[in-house]
Design a protein around this motif. Structure first.
Motif, PDB file in Angstrom:
ATOM      1  N   THR A 211       1.270  12.747   5.280  1.00  0.00           N
ATOM      2  CA  THR A 211       1.325  12.737   3.239  1.00  0.00           C
ATOM      3  C   THR A 211       2.328  13.031   2.567  1.00  0.00           C
ATOM      4  OG1 THR A 211      -1.353  13.469   2.914  1.00  0.00           O
ATOM      5  CG2 THR A 211       0.405  13.356   1.435  1.00  0.00           C
ATOM      6  N   ARG A 212       2.795  14.104   3.388  1.00  0.00           N
ATOM      7  CA  ARG A 212       4.507  14.566   2.825  1.00  0.00           C
ATOM      8  C   ARG A 212       5.390  13.574   3.114  1.00  0.00           C
ATOM      9  NH1 ARG A 212       8.453  15.722   5.178  1.00  0.00           N
ATOM     10  NH2 ARG A 212      10.178  16.983   4.579  1.00  0.00           N
ATOM     11  N   GLY A 213       5.625  13.191   4.426  1.00  0.00           N
ATOM     12  CA  GLY A 213       6.127  11.673   4.973  1.00  0.00           C
ATOM     13  C   GLY A 213       5.983  10.539   3.999  1.00  0.00           C
TER      14      GLY A 213
ATOM     15  N   ALA B  19     -11.757   9.900   4.394  1.00  0.00           N
ATOM     16  CA  ALA B  19     -12.061  11.022   4.309  1.00  0.00           C
ATOM     17  C   ALA B  19     -13.346  12.126   4.926  1.00  0.00           C
ATOM     18  CB  ALA B  19     -12.455  10.616   2.577  1.00  0.00           C
ATOM     19  N   ALA B  20     -13.363  11.412   5.461  1.00  0.00           N
ATOM     20  CA  ALA B  20     -14.250  12.148   6.107  1.00  0.00           C
ATOM     21  C   ALA B  20     -13.949  12.867   7.938  1.00  0.00           C
ATOM     22  CB  ALA B  20     -16.015  10.773   7.492  1.00  0.00           C
ATOM     23  N   ALA B  21     -13.293  12.066   8.783  1.00  0.00           N
ATOM     24  CA  ALA B  21     -12.107  12.967   9.212  1.00  0.00           C
ATOM     25  C   ALA B  21     -11.054  13.643   8.953  1.00  0.00           C
ATOM     26  CB  ALA B  21     -11.072  11.511   9.817  1.00  0.00           C
ATOM     27  N   VAL B  22     -10.668  13.195   7.258  1.00  0.00           N
ATOM     28  CA  VAL B  22      -9.874  14.640   6.647  1.00  0.00           C
ATOM     29  C   VAL B  22     -11.054  15.425   6.644  1.00  0.00           C
ATOM     30  CG1 VAL B  22      -8.299  15.025   4.419  1.00  0.00           C
ATOM     31  CG2 VAL B  22      -8.487  12.448   5.953  1.00  0.00           C
ATOM     32  N   PHE B  23     -11.974  15.881   6.272  1.00  0.00           N
ATOM     33  CA  PHE B  23     -13.062  16.903   5.953  1.00  0.00           C
ATOM     34  C   PHE B  23     -13.917  17.396   7.410  1.00  0.00           C
ATOM     35  CE2 PHE B  23     -16.956  18.306   5.354  1.00  0.00           C
ATOM     36  CZ  PHE B  23     -16.544  19.952   4.670  1.00  0.00           C
ATOM     37  N   PHE B  24     -13.826  16.552   8.640  1.00  0.00           N
ATOM     38  CA  PHE B  24     -14.224  17.899   9.673  1.00  0.00           C
ATOM     39  C   PHE B  24     -12.810  17.022  10.501  1.00  0.00           C
ATOM     40  CE2 PHE B  24     -17.900  15.033   7.807  1.00  0.00           C
ATOM     41  CZ  PHE B  24     -18.736  15.944   8.698  1.00  0.00           C
TER      42      PHE B  24
ATOM     43  N   ILE C 131       1.144  -1.453   0.303  1.00  0.00           N
ATOM     44  CA  ILE C 131      -0.034   0.114   0.246  1.00  0.00           C
ATOM     45  C   ILE C 131       0.578   1.526   0.109  1.00  0.00           C
ATOM     46  CG2 ILE C 131      -1.900   1.616   0.733  1.00  0.00           C
ATOM     47  CD1 ILE C 131      -2.668  -1.472   2.291  1.00  0.00           C
ATOM     48  N   LEU C 132       0.717   1.890  -0.869  1.00  0.00           N
ATOM     49  CA  LEU C 132       1.669   2.928  -0.956  1.00  0.00           C
ATOM     50  C   LEU C 132       2.061   3.644  -0.299  1.00  0.00           C
ATOM     51  CD1 LEU C 132       1.637   3.159  -5.006  1.00  0.00           C
ATOM     52  CD2 LEU C 132       3.248   2.113  -3.831  1.00  0.00           C
ATOM     53  N   LEU C 133       0.256   4.658   0.098  1.00  0.00           N
ATOM     54  CA  LEU C 133       0.145   5.365   1.461  1.00  0.00           C
ATOM     55  C   LEU C 133      -1.145   5.074   2.232  1.00  0.00           C
ATOM     56  CD1 LEU C 133      -0.015   8.861  -1.395  1.00  0.00           C
ATOM     57  CD2 LEU C 133       1.550   8.637   0.032  1.00  0.00           C
ATOM     58  N   LYS C 134      -0.727   5.759   3.442  1.00  0.00           N
ATOM     59  CA  LYS C 134      -1.845   5.032   4.422  1.00  0.00           C
ATOM     60  C   LYS C 134      -3.732   5.404   4.005  1.00  0.00           C
ATOM     61  CE  LYS C 134      -3.007   5.579   9.341  1.00  0.00           C
ATOM     62  NZ  LYS C 134      -2.320   5.921  10.351  1.00  0.00           N
ATOM     63  N   GLN C 135      -4.300   4.751   4.174  1.00  0.00           N
ATOM     64  CA  GLN C 135      -5.637   4.869   3.874  1.00  0.00           C
ATOM     65  C   GLN C 135      -6.109   5.745   5.218  1.00  0.00           C
ATOM     66  OE1 GLN C 135      -7.992   1.739   3.049  1.00  0.00           O
ATOM     67  NE2 GLN C 135      -6.542   1.144   1.406  1.00  0.00           N
ATOM     68  N   ARG C 136      -7.161   6.626   4.997  1.00  0.00           N
ATOM     69  CA  ARG C 136      -7.367   7.734   6.471  1.00  0.00           C
ATOM     70  C   ARG C 136      -8.664   8.031   5.919  1.00  0.00           C
ATOM     71  NH1 ARG C 136      -2.493   9.822   5.517  1.00  0.00           N
ATOM     72  NH2 ARG C 136      -0.772  10.011   7.405  1.00  0.00           N
TER      73      ARG C 136
ATOM     74  N   GLN D 262      -7.221  12.702  -0.675  1.00  0.00           N
ATOM     75  CA  GLN D 262      -7.714  11.060   0.358  1.00  0.00           C
ATOM     76  C   GLN D 262      -8.609  10.108   0.170  1.00  0.00           C
ATOM     77  OE1 GLN D 262      -5.367  10.878   3.079  1.00  0.00           O
ATOM     78  NE2 GLN D 262      -6.035   9.220   2.802  1.00  0.00           N
ATOM     79  N   ALA D 263      -9.779  10.407  -0.909  1.00  0.00           N
ATOM     80  CA  ALA D 263     -10.550   9.070  -0.625  1.00  0.00           C
ATOM     81  C   ALA D 263      -9.897   9.208  -2.383  1.00  0.00           C
ATOM     82  CB  ALA D 263     -12.576   9.857  -1.256  1.00  0.00           C
ATOM     83  N   GLY D 264      -9.412   9.457  -3.414  1.00  0.00           N
ATOM     84  CA  GLY D 264      -8.305   8.749  -4.262  1.00  0.00           C
ATOM     85  C   GLY D 264      -7.432   8.265  -4.468  1.00  0.00           C
ATOM     86  N   MET D 265      -6.554   8.529  -2.850  1.00  0.00           N
ATOM     87  CA  MET D 265      -5.553   7.507  -3.188  1.00  0.00           C
ATOM     88  C   MET D 265      -6.405   6.699  -1.800  1.00  0.00           C
ATOM     89  SD  MET D 265      -2.384  10.598  -0.603  1.00  0.00           S
ATOM     90  CE  MET D 265      -3.820  10.988   0.285  1.00  0.00           C
ATOM     91  N   ASN D 266      -6.764   6.384  -0.972  1.00  0.00           N
ATOM     92  CA  ASN D 266      -7.440   5.061  -0.818  1.00  0.00           C
ATOM     93  C   ASN D 266      -7.958   4.685  -1.619  1.00  0.00           C
ATOM     94  OD1 ASN D 266      -6.706   6.218   2.233  1.00  0.00           O
ATOM     95  ND2 ASN D 266      -9.446   6.756   2.555  1.00  0.00           N
ATOM     96  N   THR D 267      -9.029   4.564  -2.997  1.00  0.00           N
ATOM     97  CA  THR D 267      -9.508   3.783  -3.698  1.00  0.00           C
ATOM     98  C   THR D 267      -8.007   3.611  -4.356  1.00  0.00           C
ATOM     99  OG1 THR D 267     -11.656   5.526  -4.150  1.00  0.00           O
ATOM    100  CG2 THR D 267     -10.643   3.691  -6.300  1.00  0.00           C
ATOM    101  N   ARG D 268      -6.832   4.123  -5.239  1.00  0.00           N
ATOM    102  CA  ARG D 268      -6.257   3.862  -5.497  1.00  0.00           C
ATOM    103  C   ARG D 268      -5.289   3.199  -4.458  1.00  0.00           C
ATOM    104  NH1 ARG D 268      -3.809   5.879 -10.241  1.00  0.00           N
ATOM    105  NH2 ARG D 268      -4.535   7.012 -10.113  1.00  0.00           N
TER     106      ARG D 268
END
Length: 114
Positions: A33-35, A11-16, A4-9, A94-100
């Motif tokens: 995300t930068r890290g 998307a609702a948490a990233v918004f709220f 998994i390339l990037l951590k799945q978080r 984030q939603a796109g990264m989760n899907t990918r």
């Protein structure tokens, strides 16, 4: 092994969470995300540059290019435009990264079991 390339978080948490923390979580999300992106071989500069006026636009573009490189996307322009929208754009990124990430992990798993 699933990669998994990037951590799945969430998307609702990233918004709220930025709304609840008065924007602090958005900066934390950018730094994390930068890290993760730099851990995959890109070279996005320090997150401290994000707080410098006008430099922040360049920094967001650089982060977006890193996300695109790691996720196999294009030039990063679509991510940069979304990130300029603040936590709303970060939610879509984030939603796109989760899907990918799920797609890559699923295809790696399917390949390993075949």
């Amino acid at each position: 092994m699933d990669r998994i390339l990037l951590k799945q978080r969430s998307a609702a948490a990233v918004f709220f969470l930025p709304l609840i923390t008065f924007g602090i979580y958005w900066i934390v999300w950018l730094a994390k995300t930068r890290g993760e992106v730099n851990g995959q071989g890109t070279s996005v500069p320090t997150t401290w540059l994000f707080i410098v006026p006008f430099v922040s636009i360049w920094w967001l573009w650089t982060l977006s290019a890193g996300i695109s490189k790691v996720s196999g996307g294009g030039t990063g322009g679509k991510f940069a435009l979304l990130l300029l929208l603040g936590n709303i754009g970060a939610t879509f990124v984030q939603a796109g990264m989760n899907t990918r990430s799920r797609g890559i992990a699923g295809s790696a798993h399917a390949f390993a079991t075949a």
